[in-house]
Design a protein around this motif. Structure first.
Motif, PDB file in Angstrom:
ATOM      1  N   GLY A  93       0.779  -1.235   0.000  1.00 56.28           N
ATOM      2  CA  GLY A  93       0.000   0.000   0.000  1.00 56.28           C
ATOM      3  C   GLY A  93       0.806   1.278   0.000  1.00 56.28           C
ATOM      4  O   GLY A  93       0.245   2.366   0.184  1.00 56.28           O
ATOM      5  N   THR A  94       2.120   1.194  -0.240  1.00 52.20           N
ATOM      6  CA  THR A  94       2.945   2.406  -0.236  1.00 52.20           C
ATOM      7  C   THR A  94       3.973   2.360  -1.366  1.00 52.20           C
ATOM      8  O   THR A  94       4.367   1.280  -1.822  1.00 52.20           O
ATOM      9  CB  THR A  94       3.671   2.582   1.115  1.00 52.20           C
ATOM     10  OG1 THR A  94       4.490   3.753   1.059  1.00 52.20           O
ATOM     11  CG2 THR A  94       4.545   1.390   1.437  1.00 52.20           C
ATOM     12  N   THR A  95       4.389   3.552  -1.799  1.00 48.14           N
ATOM     13  CA  THR A  95       5.464   3.653  -2.795  1.00 48.14           C
ATOM     14  C   THR A  95       6.812   3.910  -2.120  1.00 48.14           C
ATOM     15  O   THR A  95       7.821   4.100  -2.797  1.00 48.14           O
ATOM     16  CB  THR A  95       5.180   4.808  -3.777  1.00 48.14           C
ATOM     17  OG1 THR A  95       5.060   6.037  -3.028  1.00 48.14           O
ATOM     18  CG2 THR A  95       3.898   4.562  -4.555  1.00 48.14           C
ATOM     19  N   GLY A  96       6.835   3.912  -0.798  1.00 47.29           N
ATOM     20  CA  GLY A  96       8.030   4.321  -0.072  1.00 47.29           C
ATOM     21  C   GLY A  96       9.051   3.235   0.178  1.00 47.29           C
ATOM     22  O   GLY A  96      10.046   3.475   0.867  1.00 47.29           O
ATOM     23  N   LEU A 125      11.870  15.012   4.519  1.00 43.27           N
ATOM     24  CA  LEU A 125      10.472  14.593   4.439  1.00 43.27           C
ATOM     25  C   LEU A 125      10.355  13.418   3.477  1.00 43.27           C
ATOM     26  O   LEU A 125      10.963  13.419   2.407  1.00 43.27           O
ATOM     27  CB  LEU A 125       9.591  15.747   3.939  1.00 43.27           C
ATOM     28  CG  LEU A 125       9.600  17.047   4.749  1.00 43.27           C
ATOM     29  CD1 LEU A 125       8.635  18.052   4.116  1.00 43.27           C
ATOM     30  CD2 LEU A 125       9.234  16.800   6.199  1.00 43.27           C
ATOM     31  N   GLY A 126       9.550  12.420   3.840  1.00 39.52           N
ATOM     32  CA  GLY A 126       9.354  11.271   2.958  1.00 39.52           C
ATOM     33  C   GLY A 126      10.651  10.542   2.683  1.00 39.52           C
ATOM     34  O   GLY A 126      11.049  10.364   1.531  1.00 39.52           O
ATOM     35  N   THR A 145      12.256  11.349   8.295  1.00 39.63           N
ATOM     36  CA  THR A 145      10.850  11.207   8.672  1.00 39.63           C
ATOM     37  C   THR A 145      10.037  10.564   7.563  1.00 39.63           C
ATOM     38  O   THR A 145      10.391  10.607   6.387  1.00 39.63           O
ATOM     39  CB  THR A 145      10.213  12.580   8.998  1.00 39.63           C
ATOM     40  OG1 THR A 145      10.095  13.357   7.790  1.00 39.63           O
ATOM     41  CG2 THR A 145      11.031  13.351  10.017  1.00 39.63           C
ATOM     42  N   ASP A 146       8.940   9.980   7.969  1.00 39.01           N
ATOM     43  CA  ASP A 146       7.926   9.485   7.048  1.00 39.01           C
ATOM     44  C   ASP A 146       6.640   9.334   7.843  1.00 39.01           C
ATOM     45  O   ASP A 146       6.655   9.331   9.083  1.00 39.01           O
ATOM     46  CB  ASP A 146       8.336   8.150   6.416  1.00 39.01           C
ATOM     47  CG  ASP A 146       7.686   7.942   5.046  1.00 39.01           C
ATOM     48  OD1 ASP A 146       8.343   8.212   4.032  1.00 39.01           O
ATOM     49  OD2 ASP A 146       6.499   7.545   5.008  1.00 39.01           O
ATOM     50  N   GLY A 147       5.522   9.211   7.126  1.00 39.69           N
ATOM     51  CA  GLY A 147       4.244   9.051   7.798  1.00 39.69           C
ATOM     52  C   GLY A 147       3.769   7.620   7.848  1.00 39.69           C
ATOM     53  O   GLY A 147       2.712   7.328   8.425  1.00 39.69           O
ATOM     54  N   ASN A 148       4.530   6.710   7.237  1.00 37.93           N
ATOM     55  CA  ASN A 148       4.135   5.313   7.135  1.00 37.93           C
ATOM     56  C   ASN A 148       5.054   4.462   8.009  1.00 37.93           C
ATOM     57  O   ASN A 148       6.274   4.492   7.842  1.00 37.93           O
ATOM     58  CB  ASN A 148       4.210   4.862   5.668  1.00 37.93           C
ATOM     59  CG  ASN A 148       3.693   3.463   5.454  1.00 37.93           C
ATOM     60  OD1 ASN A 148       4.232   2.504   5.997  1.00 37.93           O
ATOM     61  ND2 ASN A 148       2.656   3.328   4.648  1.00 37.93           N
TER      62      ASN A 148
END
Length: 274
Positions: A93-96, A125-126, A145-148
């Motif tokens: 569910g992520t491209t990270g 960021l990301g 950092t990341d949000g996932n």
């Protein structure tokens, strides 16, 4: 041999690589962490040019070895940085969970102009798989950092793989907190129109300039981002830089932006008055 290894480490297609005189021991020590299918293609190409028994024996050993869902790539940034990446563009569910081409251009810029981040407190960021942030931590102090949480776990995994101990933390763009920094780094974060206002408010909250690399896939998405910057009294300029040190499979153009907050007219006016 060093140029050759740099190309191999990134899994550059073997037909694009010039094969030098091979040191079998050095090559085998270098490639054993790489994707098995890539190892086979590379060794087959080498054996077409040179009969190396040690390579042939290793080739037969890995003939039936399957690729996993992840693979290791190696990037040379003054020292080798190993990155575990997912093979799929979108995973869980992520491209990270893979390194994207804008990150490689941003890293190339920092390699050519290391004073950009030296002796600065940097916020990324990301951070994705961690490549840019790891280099930043080699020459400065960078908060990654990341949000996932899956992506954050991958950063920690890759940090351990490289013997690094950076500061890694979750950053929710919908409720941005100010993290004291002198410079922000970001790459391939402008892709989802729904996230753009959140990204811009996060940039604004930091009150620091930003270097942002963007792969131009949809002009409408970029236009929305630039419009949102303007609405938040932020300005941008394009840095003309295309000396990418790394192999990029995509051919989409990459833009490198320098973003800053416009001076407050009220503050400027009051400062200039006697």
């Amino acid at each position: 041999m060093q140029v050759f290894l740099r190309q191999v480490g990134q899994l550059t297609p073997v037909h694009k690589i010039s094969i030098p005189s091979i040191d079998s021991d050095q090559l085998l020590a270098f490639i054993q962490e790489l994707k098995p299918s890539y190892q086979r293609k590379l060794i087959k190409r080498i054996l077409e040019q040179e009969d190396l028994e040690e390579l042939y024996e290793y080739y037969t050993e890995i003939l039936e070895t399957k690729d996993g869902n992840t693979s290791v790539k190696k990037y040379y940034c003054g020292r080798w940085i190993k990155i575990v990446e997912d093979n799929a563009d979108i995973s869980q569910g992520t491209t990270g969970l893979k390194t994207w081409q804008a990150s490689l251009l941003l890293l190339s810029y920092l390699l050519e102009y290391p004073d950009t981040i030296k002796q600065k407190r940097v916020l990324e960021l990301g951070s994705g798989c961690g490549l840019v942030g790891f280099y930043a931590n080699l020459v400065s102090d960078c908060v990654m950092t990341d949000g996932n949480h899956l992506v954050l776990d991958r950063i920690r995994q890759n940090a351990q793989l490289n013997g690094l101990d950076p500061q890694i933390q979750v950053l929710d763009w919908s409720a941005p907190q100010k993290i004291g920094c002198d410079l922000i780094l970001a790459a391939d974060v402008v892709y989802d129109p729904d996230l753009i206002p959140l990204l811009v408010q996060t940039l604004k909250a930091q009150q620091a300039p930003c270097l942002l690399a963007h792969t131009l896939r949809r002009q409408e998405t970029l236009d929305l981002f630039l419009s949102c910057l303007k609405q938040h009294q932020m300005q941008h300029k394009i840095i003309h830089f295309d000396n990418n040190h790394f192999y990029c499979p995509e051919q989409s153009p990459i833009l490198l932006f320098e973003i800053s907050i416009l001076p407050n007219p009220t503050t400027t006016s009051s400062t200039s008055n006697p």
